[in-house]
Design an enzyme around this catalytic site. Sequence first.
Site, short mmCIF file in Angstrom:
data_model
loop_
_atom_site.label_atom_id
_atom_site.label_comp_id
_atom_site.label_asym_id
_atom_site.label_seq_id
_atom_site.Cartn_x
_atom_site.Cartn_y
_atom_site.Cartn_z
N GLU B 49 4.82 -0.43 1.66
CA GLU B 49 5.09 -0.63 -0.08
C GLU B 49 5.11 -2.10 -0.38
O GLU B 49 4.58 -2.36 -1.38
CB GLU B 49 6.65 -0.01 -0.27
CG GLU B 49 6.89 1.58 -0.02
CD GLU B 49 6.05 2.14 -1.01
OE1 GLU B 49 5.53 1.88 -1.77
OE2 GLU B 49 5.83 3.54 -0.94
N ASN B 53 2.28 -4.03 -2.85
CA ASN B 53 2.97 -4.55 -3.95
C ASN B 53 1.92 -6.00 -3.86
O ASN B 53 1.73 -6.39 -5.06
CB ASN B 53 4.30 -4.77 -4.11
CG ASN B 53 4.89 -3.60 -4.53
OD1 ASN B 53 4.27 -2.55 -5.10
ND2 ASN B 53 6.22 -3.41 -4.27
N ARG B 107 0.39 4.51 -10.44
CA ARG B 107 1.43 3.68 -9.98
C ARG B 107 2.79 4.61 -10.46
O ARG B 107 2.83 4.87 -11.52
CB ARG B 107 1.63 2.24 -10.03
CG ARG B 107 0.33 1.55 -9.87
CD ARG B 107 0.36 0.67 -8.62
NE ARG B 107 0.75 1.44 -7.28
CZ ARG B 107 -0.35 1.80 -6.51
NH1 ARG B 107 -1.46 1.62 -7.07
NH2 ARG B 107 0.13 2.56 -5.44
#
Lengths: 103, 149
Positions: B49, B53, B107
Site C-alpha cells: 500500500e 502510494n 482507486r
Amino acid sequence: MPVEFMQEPERLTAALSGEIDHHQAGPLRERIDEAAIRLRPKLLCLDFGDVSFMDSSAVGLVMGRYRTISAFGGQLEVIRLSPAAARMMRLSGIQQLATLKEI
Amino acid sequence: MKACINQMKLEIESRSVNESFARAAVAAFAAQLDPTLEELSDIKTAVSEAVTNCIVHAYPDRRGQIYLWAGLYEDGLVRVRIRDRGCGIADVRQAMEPLFTTLGGERSGLGFAVMESFMDRVRVRSILGSGTTVTLEKRILGRAARDGD
Ligand SMILES: Nc1ncnc2c1ncn2[C@@H]1O[C@H](COP(=O)(O)OP(=O)(O)OP(=O)(O)O)[C@@H](O)[C@H]1O
Ligand SMILES: [Mg+2]
C-alpha cells in the site's frame, strides 16, 4: 495475465490467480471488461480462490467491475475470498452492492 | 525501548513493477523473526500500500526514488519506513480517512485503512512539496509463540 474465463448460460466467471496489486490491476481490468462487455452476462463472477496476494488495488478492481456490469443491468459476485481478503473488501462497503463469499 | 538487532535499506525507482519486489524484499528480511504466514502477509500488504502510494500519488507524472528502511528489534518488533520526495499530502488526517481518495477511478481510498488494520501502528509525516514518510510497526509473535514452545 493470470485470468481464465468460464462461460455458462447467463454467467461469466473470471478466475483470477497470482498477485493482484496496482501493477497487475490495469491489464486485469482490461481483460475482464473486454469479456464482460462482449458477452453481457447476467452475472459476473470474480473467483479469488487462486489469488496468493492482494492489496487495496484488488478492491478497486472489484468496485470498477461492479460499475461495468451494472451499467447493463448485470450482477456481481465475488467468491472464494480468504478471510483477510474478505475483511479488506468489506472496508469498502462493496458487500452492499455485490455478493461476497468466503472460502 | 528494545535494541535494534538488524536493519536494511533499499532504494528503488517508482515503477509499478517494483511493487512486488519491495514487499517481497521486506517480507524476506522480516522472516528472520520467524513470523507466521499470516503476519508476513499482513506486512507485505501494508508495504505494498505505502509503496503504491509513492508511485501513484507522490510522483504522479515523473519517475522518483522510493527509500525503504526496515528494522528488527529484540522484542519482535518490525518497523518499516517508506519515504518519498514527492508532492506531499496537504491534509494527512483527511488522507487517512477510509474511502478518501484524490484520484478516484479505480482507486478505492483504502490504502491507509488497510495499513492500519493490518499493522499495529501507522504514522505519517508529510510536507507539501517535499515528500512523505510512512512508518509501519508490527509486533511479531511468531511461530514459536503460536505453537506454544
Ligand atoms: N506518498 C504519498 N504522496 C502524496 N499523496 C499521498 C501519498 N500517500 C497517500 N496520498 C494521498 O492520500 C490519499 C489516500 O491514500 P490511500 O492509500 O488511503 O487511498 P488511495 O491510494 O487513493 O486508494 P487505494 O490505496 O485504495 O488504491 C490518496 O488519494 C492521496 O491523495
Ligand atoms: Mg493507496
